[in-house]
Structure formats: C-alpha cells, structure tokens
Design a protein around this motif. Structure first.
Motif, PDB file in Angstrom:
ATOM      1  N   LEU A  33       0.811  -1.219   0.000  1.00 47.77           N
ATOM      2  CA  LEU A  33       0.000   0.000   0.000  1.00 47.77           C
ATOM      3  C   LEU A  33       0.845   1.269   0.000  1.00 47.77           C
ATOM      4  N   ASN A  34       2.052   1.198   0.576  1.00 51.74           N
ATOM      5  CA  ASN A  34       2.917   2.379   0.580  1.00 51.74           C
ATOM      6  C   ASN A  34       3.268   2.834  -0.838  1.00 51.74           C
ATOM      7  N   LYS A  86       0.245   5.161  -1.779  1.00 53.18           N
ATOM      8  CA  LYS A  86      -0.224   5.979  -0.663  1.00 53.18           C
ATOM      9  C   LYS A  86      -1.016   7.192  -1.129  1.00 53.18           C
ATOM     10  N   ASP A  87      -0.602   7.782  -2.259  1.00 53.76           N
ATOM     11  CA  ASP A  87      -1.270   8.983  -2.749  1.00 53.76           C
ATOM     12  C   ASP A  87      -2.652   8.699  -3.322  1.00 53.76           C
ATOM     13  N   LEU A  93      -4.810   6.532  -1.715  1.00 55.77           N
ATOM     14  CA  LEU A  93      -5.660   6.050  -0.624  1.00 55.77           C
ATOM     15  C   LEU A  93      -6.468   7.199  -0.021  1.00 55.77           C
ATOM     16  N   SER A 105      -7.608   5.690   5.392  1.00 58.51           N
ATOM     17  CA  SER A 105      -6.713   4.571   5.094  1.00 58.51           C
ATOM     18  C   SER A 105      -5.257   4.962   5.280  1.00 58.51           C
ATOM     19  N   VAL A 106      -4.896   6.188   4.898  1.00 61.10           N
ATOM     20  CA  VAL A 106      -3.520   6.661   5.113  1.00 61.10           C
ATOM     21  C   VAL A 106      -3.206   6.660   6.607  1.00 61.10           C
ATOM     22  N   LEU A 143      -2.578   3.142   7.943  1.00 62.13           N
ATOM     23  CA  LEU A 143      -1.377   2.455   7.476  1.00 62.13           C
ATOM     24  C   LEU A 143      -0.397   2.202   8.609  1.00 62.13           C
ATOM     25  N   SER A 144      -0.299   3.135   9.539  1.00 63.05           N
ATOM     26  CA  SER A 144       0.667   2.995  10.626  1.00 63.05           C
ATOM     27  C   SER A 144       0.045   2.464  11.907  1.00 63.05           C
ATOM     28  N   THR A 191      -9.668   3.491  -3.126  1.00 61.72           N
ATOM     29  CA  THR A 191      -8.900   2.608  -2.247  1.00 61.72           C
ATOM     30  C   THR A 191      -9.191   1.147  -2.569  1.00 61.72           C
TER      31      THR A 191
END
Length: 423
Positions: A185-186, A189-190, A192, A196-197, A200-201, A215
């Motif tokens: 997904l990284n 990333k732009d 998503l 969702s961004v 991610l973490s 997405t």
C-alpha cells in the motif's frame, strides 16, 4: 421558558406501538438459545475503560472516537459498554466460569457508541451476542453459523441474507500479512483515502474494509491474507467450509473480511443483506482465542457473534415479516357500564386465573358505553366483554365479537370461559 426536554440524539424511545415487534424478535431469540443449550448472562452497562482498551484495541475507531467515557467521583475512568464480548469475558474470568470448562452464553441489551446516527445505526443500540468458550475445533464455529441461519429461517428472511467467511489465521500469520500489505500500500499511498492513510501505521488490516472506491481499486492488487495462513489455520478453515457444505449453508469466501476489533483470529464471518442500504451487515462474528489471556485469564479458545436488533427489526418490518398476531397486544376488552366497576374487575381477575395466557384489558375510567366501545375497538381486541347492571344482577357477561361476523351472546361464567378458550 424552560428548555423542552427531549431524548438525546441517537438514543431513541421504543414506543408501545413498536415494542410488540421487539417482543416478537426477543421471544424467538430466547427460544433459539434454549434450543441450542446456551445460557443467558447479564453484565453491567458500565465497565472500567481499561477493559475495552485492552480488548478492542486502543487504535480502533471505537476506542479512539466512539466510546462514552467519563471519570466517576472516585476518579476512576468508566465507559458505557460499546460491545458485549469484553464484558462477557471479564465476567467469565472474574467468576471462574471458563478455566478448563466449556460454556455457552448469550446476552441481549443496550450498547453505546458516539457516532453519527443514521437509519439502523444509533448511539444507544441493542445487540444480541452469543459466545462459546473452551472448544477449539471448527465444529463450534460452524454451529454458531448454523444457529444464525436457523434464526433467519424462523424469522422468514433466509432468502434475503448471504454469508461471507474468511480466516484471519494466527497472530503470527497476520503479522506477516500486515507487513506485506503495508509494503504494497505504501506504493499507492497517494491514491488512498484519508482514513486509510492514517490506518497504514496503526491498523492497516482495517483498510481492507474501506468503502472508498479508489482505495478498493488499489486493494484489488494487494496480497491476500489466506496466502499467509499456517497449516493449522488452513486446516481449521477447510474443515469449517466442509461442515457448512454438509449442512447446506451457502457461503462466499471474502478475503477482505477482517472485522473491526483487534481480538479476532482464524474464523470470521458476516451475514449481509441488500435490504438495508449502506448498513448491510446484519450479523458478524468470529473466533477470538487470545482474548481471555489478554484480559488476565488462562488460555481459552472462544468464538462468538453479535447482531444489532434495530437493523434486524427494521428489515423485518420493511419486509412485512412481523406477524399480525405478534402486533396484537390485547385479546379481550372488558367493559363495565354503569356502577359495576367492582364486579367487572372481579370477573376480569377470575378470567385471568383460569386463562393466565389470555391478554385481557379492562376499559376503566367511567366513560359512556359508546366511548368504552371505541376504546375496546382501538385496543385491537378480538372480542368485547360487556357487563352492565343487567349482567351484574344475573351474574353473566355479554360477549360481542369485534373482528368476526358472529352473534352477540350473554353467557354465564363457565360458558364464557369455553368461548374464550377458542381464541
């Protein structure tokens, strides 16, 4: 002027005209749980905030955004329960119900989440939950799915719901999958959505459940969780599917089905309908073998499901699946006309003693005969029992049919009981 008092937004009254639908569904639920040998547990509405942080996960939407949390006078942080599984597990550990034991439990009651109210989703909502402890194999997972299917059959909606299943595997396999998913997904990333961004973490598996079309388009090329399962989880899932096949339960494997709570592992499932618009999930559940340990108990396999009753009742009413007989709250209306209130109430009690299941409503208030008959008709009763001065003197009751073309009769008590037994 004093401010008009109203219910809090998203916390709704269930009015008398609506409660019959609730009672109908609740009665079927109780009948179903008894048929499968499950026992009811009732837990407090308020729990320690730490219970939900430890069970649901601090980086979930529920804990971050939706819980009703406050400090009590002792400075302890308390929370109105947002779901029922954690409370059930806490109670089972506290009272020694599950260590080296098998338990089948169910509960029903209000839960609380501070989210945007919409049709079928409220800030105070009611939930049925069913939990089974101490059984490791896929057969108990299958039993819960089969139980829910039987409920749909009992309610007459088995043709408008569909089952989706998936396996989340073990914590180790999910960790490997999480790393692969984040790496994939990284790269996009732009593309998503904002939520969702952020996830991610913190909770990347929840991205699989995103409703954002762009997405979802990105996710079409993402790694699939089932490819990361270990052999034990694969065997568990395959055996579950084999049992469902033998039971003629149709299902669809959905590799993006993850559920929103941190404690799930292996089997997860959802029953979905197209009858509720965007709020399509009617029932959801899965296995959570690590939760008991997480909350301080000994290692105990566990599986369960929950369903929101508001959504279920909304669907039943929209499909006209609540029987007219369930909506009828009164069978018999008794009218005392004139100065006979003492006698008419005595007759009502004698009838209730002989026919305790009969729903008999006395029309009190000393109104005219015409007004009393209007009230009797409005009550929905099938028959009116009329007691005036003449009936009082003769120790009789006049029976008048309100929904059938039958002649009016004046009867003594035994004759009256014989007629009422036919209702």
């Amino acid at each position: 002027m004093a401010k008009k008092l109203q219910a809090i937004r998203g916390m709704n009254d269930i009015l008398p005209a609506e409660s019959s639908s609730w009672q109908y569904v609740e009665q079927i639920i109780r009948q179903l749980q008894a048929a499968y040998g499950y026992h009811e547990i009732r837990t407090p509405i308020v729990e320690s905030t730490d219970l939900f942080k430890r069970s649901i996960g601090e980086v979930t939407d529920i804990v971050e955004k939706e819980m009703y949390t406050f400090d009590d006078r002792n400075g302890d942080s308390l929370t109105l329960r947002p779901e029922g599984t954690a409370s059930c597990v806490r109670a089972a550990i506290e009272h020694g119900l599950i260590f080296n034991q098998i338990q089948r439990m169910w509960y029903m009651g209000p839960m609380f989440r501070h989210e945007r109210p919409q049709k079928g989703r409220y800030r105070q909502f009611h939930q049925l939950g069913v939990e089974a402890f101490g059984m490791q194999g896929p057969d108990i997972d299958a039993e819960l799915i089969i139980m829910t299917f039987r409920l749909w059959q009992m309610l007459g909606i088995d043709n408008v719901v569909r089952l989706e299943v998936n396996s989340l595997g073990t914590t180790e396999s999910r960790t490997r999958y999480r790393e692969a998913l984040v790496e994939y997904l990284n790269q996009y990333k732009d593309q998503l959505d904002e939520d969702s961004v952020r996830r991610l973490s913190s909770n990347p598996l929840r991205i699989l459940d995103s409703k954002d079309p762009q997405t979802q388009a990105v996710l079409n090329g993402a790694p699939v969780l089932t490819e990361f399962l270990d052999e034990t989880s694969k065997a568990h899932f395959d055996q579950l599917l084999a049992i469902l096949d033998q039971a003629n339960i149709r299902y669809q494997i959905n590799p993006k089905l993850v559920r929103g709570l941190d404690y799930y592992c292996d089997t997860v499932f959802e029953w979905i309908t197209d009858e509720l618009g965007a709020q399509g999930t009617v029932c959801a559940g899965g296995r959570y073998d690590g939760l008991v340990t997480q909350l301080g108990g000994k290692p105990t396999p566990a599986v369960g499901f929950a369903m929101g009753l508001e959504r279920l009742i909304l669907m039943l009413e929209s499909l006209n699946k609540i029987p007219d007989a369930a909506k009828q709250q009164v069978d018999v209306a008794l009218l005392g006309v004139g100065d006979v209130s003492g006698y008419s109430l005595t007759v009502a009690e004698k009838i209730r003693s002989v026919l305790p299941m009969l729903r008999l409503q006395t029309q009190c208030g000393g109104s005219s005969f015409k007004s009393l008959m209007k009230r009797a008709d409005k009550s929905g009763a099938s028959v009116a029992l009329i007691i005036g001065e003449s009936e009082h003197e003769q120790q009789q009751v006049t029976l008048k049919w309100l929904r059938a073309d039958k002649p009016q009769q004046t009867l003594d008590f035994d004759q009256l009981i014989a007629e009422l037994e036919k209702l």
